[in-house]
Design a protein around this motif. Structure first.
Motif, PDB file in Angstrom:
ATOM      1  N   MET A   1       0.856  -1.194   0.000  1.00  0.00           N
ATOM      2  CA  MET A   1       0.000   0.000   0.000  1.00  0.00           C
ATOM      3  C   MET A   1       0.886   1.236   0.000  1.00  0.00           C
ATOM      4  N   ALA A   2       1.095   1.822  -1.162  1.00  0.00           N
ATOM      5  CA  ALA A   2       1.939   3.011  -1.277  1.00  0.00           C
ATOM      6  C   ALA A   2       1.171   4.248  -0.848  1.00  0.00           C
ATOM      7  N   ILE A   3       1.810   5.099  -0.075  1.00  0.00           N
ATOM      8  CA  ILE A   3       1.199   6.347   0.373  1.00  0.00           C
ATOM      9  C   ILE A   3       1.246   7.366  -0.762  1.00  0.00           C
ATOM     10  N   GLN A   4       0.122   8.042  -0.982  1.00  0.00           N
ATOM     11  CA  GLN A   4       0.044   9.068  -2.014  1.00  0.00           C
ATOM     12  C   GLN A   4      -0.549  10.344  -1.416  1.00  0.00           C
ATOM     13  N   ILE A   5       0.000  11.481  -1.835  1.00  0.00           N
ATOM     14  CA  ILE A   5      -0.465  12.776  -1.355  1.00  0.00           C
ATOM     15  C   ILE A   5      -1.025  13.570  -2.534  1.00  0.00           C
ATOM     16  N   SER A   6      -2.224  14.114  -2.327  1.00  0.00           N
ATOM     17  CA  SER A   6      -2.928  14.848  -3.376  1.00  0.00           C
ATOM     18  C   SER A   6      -3.292  16.244  -2.853  1.00  0.00           C
ATOM     19  N   PRO A   7      -2.406  17.238  -3.024  1.00  0.00           N
ATOM     20  CA  PRO A   7      -2.701  18.591  -2.539  1.00  0.00           C
ATOM     21  C   PRO A   7      -3.924  19.191  -3.243  1.00  0.00           C
ATOM     22  N   SER A   8      -4.792  19.803  -2.454  1.00  0.00           N
ATOM     23  CA  SER A   8      -6.012  20.392  -3.008  1.00  0.00           C
ATOM     24  C   SER A   8      -5.806  21.853  -3.357  1.00  0.00           C
ATOM     25  N   ILE A   9      -6.028  22.179  -4.610  1.00  0.00           N
ATOM     26  CA  ILE A   9      -5.862  23.568  -5.039  1.00  0.00           C
ATOM     27  C   ILE A   9      -7.020  24.450  -4.575  1.00  0.00           C
ATOM     28  N   LEU A  10      -8.006  23.868  -3.882  1.00  0.00           N
ATOM     29  CA  LEU A  10      -9.050  24.696  -3.277  1.00  0.00           C
ATOM     30  C   LEU A  10      -8.426  25.685  -2.296  1.00  0.00           C
ATOM     31  N   SER A  11      -7.294  25.318  -1.713  1.00  0.00           N
ATOM     32  CA  SER A  11      -6.612  26.188  -0.757  1.00  0.00           C
ATOM     33  C   SER A  11      -5.488  26.996  -1.399  1.00  0.00           C
ATOM     34  N   ALA A  12      -5.309  26.855  -2.705  1.00  0.00           N
ATOM     35  CA  ALA A  12      -4.242  27.570  -3.404  1.00  0.00           C
ATOM     36  C   ALA A  12      -4.706  28.967  -3.804  1.00  0.00           C
ATOM     37  N   ASP A  13      -3.787  29.735  -4.346  1.00  0.00           N
ATOM     38  CA  ASP A  13      -4.084  31.073  -4.867  1.00  0.00           C
ATOM     39  C   ASP A  13      -4.646  30.914  -6.280  1.00  0.00           C
ATOM     40  N   PHE A  14      -5.945  31.159  -6.436  1.00  0.00           N
ATOM     41  CA  PHE A  14      -6.596  30.940  -7.726  1.00  0.00           C
ATOM     42  C   PHE A  14      -6.045  31.845  -8.828  1.00  0.00           C
ATOM     43  N   ALA A  15      -5.432  32.951  -8.447  1.00  0.00           N
ATOM     44  CA  ALA A  15      -4.873  33.855  -9.450  1.00  0.00           C
ATOM     45  C   ALA A  15      -3.553  33.340 -10.013  1.00  0.00           C
ATOM     46  N   HIS A  16      -2.990  32.319  -9.368  1.00  0.00           N
ATOM     47  CA  HIS A  16      -1.691  31.796  -9.800  1.00  0.00           C
ATOM     48  C   HIS A  16      -1.715  30.269  -9.743  1.00  0.00           C
ATOM     49  N   LEU A  17      -2.713  29.647 -10.334  1.00  0.00           N
ATOM     50  CA  LEU A  17      -2.866  28.202 -10.209  1.00  0.00           C
ATOM     51  C   LEU A  17      -1.707  27.432 -10.834  1.00  0.00           C
ATOM     52  N   ALA A  18      -1.200  27.885 -11.962  1.00  0.00           N
ATOM     53  CA  ALA A  18      -0.089  27.181 -12.601  1.00  0.00           C
ATOM     54  C   ALA A  18       1.127  27.153 -11.684  1.00  0.00           C
ATOM     55  N   GLU A  19       1.424  28.295 -11.053  1.00  0.00           N
ATOM     56  CA  GLU A  19       2.558  28.354 -10.135  1.00  0.00           C
ATOM     57  C   GLU A  19       2.321  27.514  -8.891  1.00  0.00           C
ATOM     58  N   GLU A  20       1.085  27.518  -8.395  1.00  0.00           N
ATOM     59  CA  GLU A  20       0.757  26.725  -7.209  1.00  0.00           C
ATOM     60  C   GLU A  20       0.858  25.228  -7.504  1.00  0.00           C
ATOM     61  N   ALA A  21       0.456  24.845  -8.711  1.00  0.00           N
ATOM     62  CA  ALA A  21       0.608  23.446  -9.111  1.00  0.00           C
ATOM     63  C   ALA A  21       2.077  23.072  -9.214  1.00  0.00           C
ATOM     64  N   ALA A  22       2.872  23.968  -9.771  1.00  0.00           N
ATOM     65  CA  ALA A  22       4.301  23.700  -9.927  1.00  0.00           C
ATOM     66  C   ALA A  22       5.010  23.593  -8.585  1.00  0.00           C
ATOM     67  N   ALA A  23       4.499  24.273  -7.571  1.00  0.00           N
ATOM     68  CA  ALA A  23       5.150  24.288  -6.263  1.00  0.00           C
ATOM     69  C   ALA A  23       5.191  22.913  -5.604  1.00  0.00           C
ATOM     70  N   VAL A  24       4.273  22.024  -5.976  1.00  0.00           N
ATOM     71  CA  VAL A  24       4.235  20.688  -5.370  1.00  0.00           C
ATOM     72  C   VAL A  24       4.517  19.583  -6.386  1.00  0.00           C
ATOM     73  N   ALA A  25       4.904  19.968  -7.585  1.00  0.00           N
ATOM     74  CA  ALA A  25       5.064  18.997  -8.676  1.00  0.00           C
ATOM     75  C   ALA A  25       6.124  17.946  -8.389  1.00  0.00           C
ATOM     76  N   GLU A  26       7.159  18.306  -7.630  1.00  0.00           N
ATOM     77  CA  GLU A  26       8.256  17.378  -7.384  1.00  0.00           C
ATOM     78  C   GLU A  26       8.022  16.463  -6.184  1.00  0.00           C
ATOM     79  N   THR A  27       7.031  16.778  -5.361  1.00  0.00           N
ATOM     80  CA  THR A  27       6.869  16.005  -4.127  1.00  0.00           C
ATOM     81  C   THR A  27       5.513  15.312  -3.997  1.00  0.00           C
ATOM     82  N   ALA A  28       4.494  15.793  -4.682  1.00  0.00           N
ATOM     83  CA  ALA A  28       3.152  15.213  -4.577  1.00  0.00           C
ATOM     84  C   ALA A  28       2.931  14.158  -5.661  1.00  0.00           C
ATOM     85  N   ASP A  29       1.842  13.411  -5.535  1.00  0.00           N
ATOM     86  CA  ASP A  29       1.504  12.379  -6.507  1.00  0.00           C
ATOM     87  C   ASP A  29       0.388  12.819  -7.449  1.00  0.00           C
ATOM     88  N   TRP A  30      -0.503  13.632  -6.928  1.00  0.00           N
ATOM     89  CA  TRP A  30      -1.661  14.105  -7.678  1.00  0.00           C
ATOM     90  C   TRP A  30      -1.890  15.577  -7.364  1.00  0.00           C
TER      91      TRP A  30
END
Length: 224
Positions: A1-30
């Motif tokens: 059972m591999a642990i997976q982390i899926s950060p929710s962009i509901l809590s991100a800055d909607f004006a900068h979603l691409a940057e917020e997605a990139a901020a976790v790209a190297e460490t998150a799974d989804w």
């Protein structure tokens, strides 16, 4: 059972979603995308056009959680738009088996979500139709809510049911997941964790993901 982390962009800055997605790209799974329609839940958030745009710019696969009325109609287009996973609510679906199959037919993983008061047992026979079972650990509709410990026994029952069926279905929890609660969720049997405020309210979202994963993995090792 591999642990997976899926950060929710509901809590991100909607004006900068691409940057917020990139901020976790190297460490998150989804990248978790909460879709709300102000009908099934009392809030209005992201929709299909945002998902289509994110799909082009985000490095992580999109984990779309549809908290909407009539998911039987709207879920397949999210899969068509390139979402890696599309989850519908059992409480809102009129034809869940057909809809889960349609999601899969369009190439996405199919998920079924249950609100805190919805029992797991009635959906035992649908496990073969889904790739993930999502248990809400808050009432759906708003980010930043306090974790409901009352759901943990249901997580344990769900883990037992999934394991008895072969264990191929992922067990996701969503709501109030943080450094203070993720170990309890992992100990109860969850393996996919949605975290919003715990990630995007941190000074370093990537490090927050690492810390959450470490806590969940440690709790999992202690139970195996």
């Amino acid at each position: 059972m591999a642990i997976q982390i899926s950060p929710s962009i509901l809590s991100a800055d909607f004006a900068h979603l691409a940057e917020e997605a990139a901020a976790v790209a190297e460490t998150a799974d989804w990248l978790h995308v909460d879709v709300m329609d102000n009908h099934f839940v009392p809030n209005l958030t992201l929709g299909l056009p945002i998902v289509e745009s994110l799909r082009k710019s985000a490095a992580l696969p999109l984990d779309c959680h549809l908290m909407i009325e009539d998911p039987d109609r709207w879920a397949p287009p999210y899969a068509e738009a390139g979402a890696g996973s599309v989850t519908i609510h059992a409480e809102a679906a009129s034809a869940p088996v057909r809809t889960l199959r349609e999601i899969r037919r369009h190439g996405a993983r199919a998920g079924l979500a249950l609100n805190p008061a919805s029992p797991v047992e009635p959906y035992r026979d649908l496990l073969g139709e889904m790739d993930m079972l999502l248990l809400m650990t808050v009432e759906p509709g708003f980010g930043g809510q306090r974790f409901l410990d009352v759901v943990l026994p249901k997580v344990r029952r769900a883990r037992e049911i999934v394991d008895a069926a072969g264990g191929s279905v992922w067990l996701q929890v969503d709501g109030g997941v943080s450094a203070e609660t993720i170990e309890r969720c992992s100990d109860a049997g969850a393996d996919v964790f949605v975290a919003g405020s715990a990630v995007y309210s941190a000074d370093d979202p990537a490090q927050a993901v690492r810390a959450l994963r470490s806590r969940a993995e440690e709790a999992h090792r202690c139970t195996t």
